[in-house]
Structures are given as structure tokens and as C-alpha cells.
Design a protein around this motif. Structure first.
Motif, PDB file in Angstrom:
ATOM      1  N   ARG A  88       0.953  -1.240   0.020  1.00 45.46           N
ATOM      2  CA  ARG A  88       0.016   0.333   0.173  1.00 45.46           C
ATOM      3  C   ARG A  88       0.778   1.764   0.086  1.00 45.46           C
ATOM      4  NH1 ARG A  88      -3.422  -1.510   5.054  1.00 45.46           N
ATOM      5  NH2 ARG A  88      -1.573  -2.354   5.304  1.00 45.46           N
ATOM      6  N   GLN A  89       2.074   1.402   0.054  1.00 50.55           N
ATOM      7  CA  GLN A  89       2.787   2.602   0.435  1.00 50.55           C
ATOM      8  C   GLN A  89       3.648   2.969  -0.865  1.00 50.55           C
ATOM      9  OE1 GLN A  89       6.964   1.966   2.444  1.00 50.55           O
ATOM     10  NE2 GLN A  89       6.973   0.166   1.228  1.00 50.55           N
ATOM     11  N   TYR A  90       3.339   2.213  -2.087  1.00 52.91           N
ATOM     12  CA  TYR A  90       3.842   2.539  -3.326  1.00 52.91           C
ATOM     13  C   TYR A  90       3.245   3.749  -4.707  1.00 52.91           C
ATOM     14  CZ  TYR A  90       7.923  -1.142  -1.786  1.00 52.91           C
ATOM     15  OH  TYR A  90       8.583  -1.575  -0.983  1.00 52.91           O
ATOM     16  N   ASP A  91       2.464   4.406  -3.607  1.00 55.45           N
ATOM     17  CA  ASP A  91       1.873   5.229  -4.938  1.00 55.45           C
ATOM     18  C   ASP A  91       2.115   5.098  -6.401  1.00 55.45           C
ATOM     19  OD1 ASP A  91       0.103   6.657  -5.932  1.00 55.45           O
ATOM     20  OD2 ASP A  91       0.555   8.840  -4.784  1.00 55.45           O
ATOM     21  N   PRO A  92       1.800   5.074  -7.712  1.00 57.48           N
ATOM     22  CA  PRO A  92       2.923   4.725  -8.321  1.00 57.48           C
ATOM     23  C   PRO A  92       2.652   6.631  -8.894  1.00 57.48           C
ATOM     24  CG  PRO A  92       0.920   3.972  -9.220  1.00 57.48           C
ATOM     25  CD  PRO A  92       0.838   4.362  -7.550  1.00 57.48           C
ATOM     26  N   ARG A  93       1.656   6.945  -8.214  1.00 54.77           N
ATOM     27  CA  ARG A  93       1.919   9.188  -8.674  1.00 54.77           C
ATOM     28  C   ARG A  93       3.598   8.850  -8.059  1.00 54.77           C
ATOM     29  NH1 ARG A  93      -3.836  10.259  -6.901  1.00 54.77           N
ATOM     30  NH2 ARG A  93      -2.921   8.456  -5.344  1.00 54.77           N
ATOM     31  N   ALA A 136      11.202  10.287  -9.634  1.00 58.59           N
ATOM     32  CA  ALA A 136      11.593   9.818 -10.834  1.00 58.59           C
ATOM     33  C   ALA A 136      12.062  11.029 -11.745  1.00 58.59           C
ATOM     34  CB  ALA A 136      11.696   8.863 -11.693  1.00 58.59           C
ATOM     35  N   LEU A 137      11.269  12.095 -11.943  1.00 53.21           N
ATOM     36  CA  LEU A 137      11.160  13.007 -12.757  1.00 53.21           C
ATOM     37  C   LEU A 137      12.102  13.924 -12.022  1.00 53.21           C
ATOM     38  CD1 LEU A 137       8.104  13.145 -14.667  1.00 53.21           C
ATOM     39  CD2 LEU A 137       9.959  12.605 -15.061  1.00 53.21           C
ATOM     40  N   VAL A 138      11.955  14.168 -10.393  1.00 56.71           N
ATOM     41  CA  VAL A 138      12.270  15.258 -10.196  1.00 56.71           C
ATOM     42  C   VAL A 138      14.072  15.210 -10.551  1.00 56.71           C
ATOM     43  CG1 VAL A 138      12.828  16.422  -7.761  1.00 56.71           C
ATOM     44  CG2 VAL A 138      10.692  16.357  -8.977  1.00 56.71           C
ATOM     45  N   GLU A 139      14.482  13.836  -9.881  1.00 51.68           N
ATOM     46  CA  GLU A 139      15.591  13.240  -9.955  1.00 51.68           C
ATOM     47  C   GLU A 139      16.427  13.271 -11.933  1.00 51.68           C
ATOM     48  OE1 GLU A 139      16.024   9.005  -8.840  1.00 51.68           O
ATOM     49  OE2 GLU A 139      15.302   9.530  -6.323  1.00 51.68           O
ATOM     50  N   PRO A 159       8.630  22.463 -13.204  1.00 51.82           N
ATOM     51  CA  PRO A 159       7.624  22.281 -12.735  1.00 51.82           C
ATOM     52  C   PRO A 159       7.491  21.756 -11.125  1.00 51.82           C
ATOM     53  CG  PRO A 159       7.595  22.404 -14.952  1.00 51.82           C
ATOM     54  CD  PRO A 159       9.100  21.983 -15.022  1.00 51.82           C
ATOM     55  N   ILE A 160       7.670  19.802 -11.459  1.00 55.55           N
ATOM     56  CA  ILE A 160       7.600  18.770  -9.862  1.00 55.55           C
ATOM     57  C   ILE A 160       8.883  19.424  -9.059  1.00 55.55           C
ATOM     58  CG2 ILE A 160       7.610  16.604  -9.699  1.00 55.55           C
ATOM     59  CD1 ILE A 160       8.010  16.024 -12.233  1.00 55.55           C
ATOM     60  N   GLU A 161       9.366  20.429  -9.831  1.00 59.44           N
ATOM     61  CA  GLU A 161      10.520  20.443  -7.978  1.00 59.44           C
ATOM     62  C   GLU A 161       9.701  22.256  -7.915  1.00 59.44           C
ATOM     63  OE1 GLU A 161      14.640  19.620  -8.611  1.00 59.44           O
ATOM     64  OE2 GLU A 161      14.211  21.352 -10.300  1.00 59.44           O
ATOM     65  N   ARG A 162       9.176  22.322  -8.453  1.00 54.24           N
ATOM     66  CA  ARG A 162       8.030  24.055  -7.970  1.00 54.24           C
ATOM     67  C   ARG A 162       6.578  23.601  -6.714  1.00 54.24           C
ATOM     68  NH1 ARG A 162       9.679  26.491 -13.256  1.00 54.24           N
ATOM     69  NH2 ARG A 162       7.391  26.088 -13.460  1.00 54.24           N
ATOM     70  N   PHE A 163       6.577  22.492  -7.763  1.00 54.66           N
ATOM     71  CA  PHE A 163       5.273  21.792  -6.953  1.00 54.66           C
ATOM     72  C   PHE A 163       5.277  21.271  -6.078  1.00 54.66           C
ATOM     73  CE2 PHE A 163       2.440  17.869  -6.033  1.00 54.66           C
ATOM     74  CZ  PHE A 163       1.153  18.413  -6.488  1.00 54.66           C
ATOM     75  N   GLN A 164       6.950  19.908  -5.509  1.00 53.47           N
ATOM     76  CA  GLN A 164       7.101  19.833  -4.135  1.00 53.47           C
ATOM     77  C   GLN A 164       6.977  21.159  -3.362  1.00 53.47           C
ATOM     78  OE1 GLN A 164       6.278  16.890  -5.217  1.00 53.47           O
ATOM     79  NE2 GLN A 164       7.857  15.757  -3.123  1.00 53.47           N
ATOM     80  N   ALA A 165       7.441  21.792  -3.883  1.00 55.42           N
ATOM     81  CA  ALA A 165       8.590  23.473  -2.892  1.00 55.42           C
ATOM     82  C   ALA A 165       7.066  23.366  -2.155  1.00 55.42           C
ATOM     83  CB  ALA A 165       9.075  24.260  -3.009  1.00 55.42           C
ATOM     84  N   GLN A 166       6.708  24.068  -3.344  1.00 55.56           N
ATOM     85  CA  GLN A 166       5.324  24.460  -2.722  1.00 55.56           C
ATOM     86  C   GLN A 166       4.432  23.059  -1.784  1.00 55.56           C
ATOM     87  OE1 GLN A 166       2.838  24.801  -6.127  1.00 55.56           O
ATOM     88  NE2 GLN A 166       3.397  27.106  -6.533  1.00 55.56           N
TER      89      GLN A 166
END
Length: 153
Positions: free
Chosen positions: A70-75, A81-84, A129-136
Motif C-alpha cells: 500500500r505504500q507504493y503510490d505510482p504517482r 523519478a522525474l525530479v531526480e 515544474p515538479i520541483e516547484r510543486f514539491q516546494a509549494q
């Protein structure tokens, strides 16, 4: 719910079973159901004990939380992976840029200092955009719910 049966279908099945079994045989079947549940529980406990005995001390060292599917959320996995990948691409571009600056003899020390001291807007432009989303997400207060506009729906 259970084997593709939703709540309403379960209620209908219970009502049909009550009509078919009848009030006279209902206590007998309830007793049988109780014994079946107890027997299944004993079997499950016996299987657990058997596994613990077979694996010994190694069984106690297993981190079951890590193995929980249950801990593996594909999103989340794709987002990380995209952020890395974005960070690796930006880092390689920075290396190329710094290599070009250091190889350029016309660049003086003041230009290098100003190019390395970046403003917050420049850093934001470099983020994906993904890193900005994570920062928000990190800036949000988890105790406050998301804004909701009832007239927007």
C-alpha cells in the motif's frame, strides 16, 4: 467489499438467506458460522507460529512496513523519478556552463561571482515544474484545508 459484492447486494443476500433458512434454523446456522470463524482464526494463528518457528530469528528482523504494497503510490514514484532526472540534467548543464566560463579568458572574477550568486527568481526559473510543486507542498500548512469555492462547481 467481498468478492465484488457491494453493500446493497450483501444486504439482499442476507435477507434472502434469512427467508430461506427461516427463524427456527437461524440460531443453528449462526453457531456454525461462529465455529467456522473460530476455526479459521486458529488455522491462521497456527500458520503464523509455523512460519516463525521455521524462519527463527531471521523472521523477527524483517521490516514488514517496507514490504507493505500500500505504500507504493505510482504517482509519487514517477514524480520522484522525474525530479531526480531534472536535477541531473540541470547539474550537467551547470557543469558545462562553469567549464565554459572557466575556459573563457575574457571573463574576469567579478563576472563569475555575479553569475554564481543567483536570485530567488533565477533559482525558481531553473527548477522544473515538479520541483516547484514539491516546494509549494513543503510550504503548505497541513492543518489548513485546501481552499474550496462552492460557486465554482
Amino acid at each position: 467489499m467481498f468478492m465484488g459484492i457491494n453493500g446493497t447486494e450483501m444486504v439482499i443476500l442476507v435477507v434472502v438467506a434469512l427467508v430461506v433458512i427461516g427463524p427456527k434454523r437461524l440460531p443453528e446456522y449462526a453457531q456454525k458460522l461462529r465455529e467456522l470463524v473460530r476455526q479459521m482464526r486458529r488455522m491462521a494463528e497456527g500458520a503464523k507460529d509455523s512460519v516463525r518457528r521455521d524462519f527463527g530469528d531471521d523472521f523477527k528482523d524483517v521490516d514488514w512496513q517496507k514490504l507493505d504494497p500500500r505504500q507504493y503510490d505510482p504517482r509519487r514514484i514517477v514524480r520522484e523519478a522525474l525530479v531526480e532526472e531534472d536535477a541531473a540534467i540541470r547539474e550537467s548543464k551547470r557543469r558545462e556552463h562553469s567549464a565554459l566560463e572557466s575556459s573563457d579568458p575574457e571573463t574576469d572574477a567579478a563576472d563569475i561571482e555575479t553569475s554564481s550568486g543567483k536570485t530567488a527568481a533565477e533559482v525558481r526559473r531553473e527548477q522544473s515544474p515538479i520541483e516547484r510543486f514539491q516546494a509549494q507542498i513543503d510550504l503548505r500548512d497541513p492543518s489548513v484545508g485546501a481552499p474550496f469555492d462552492p460557486e465554482a462547481t
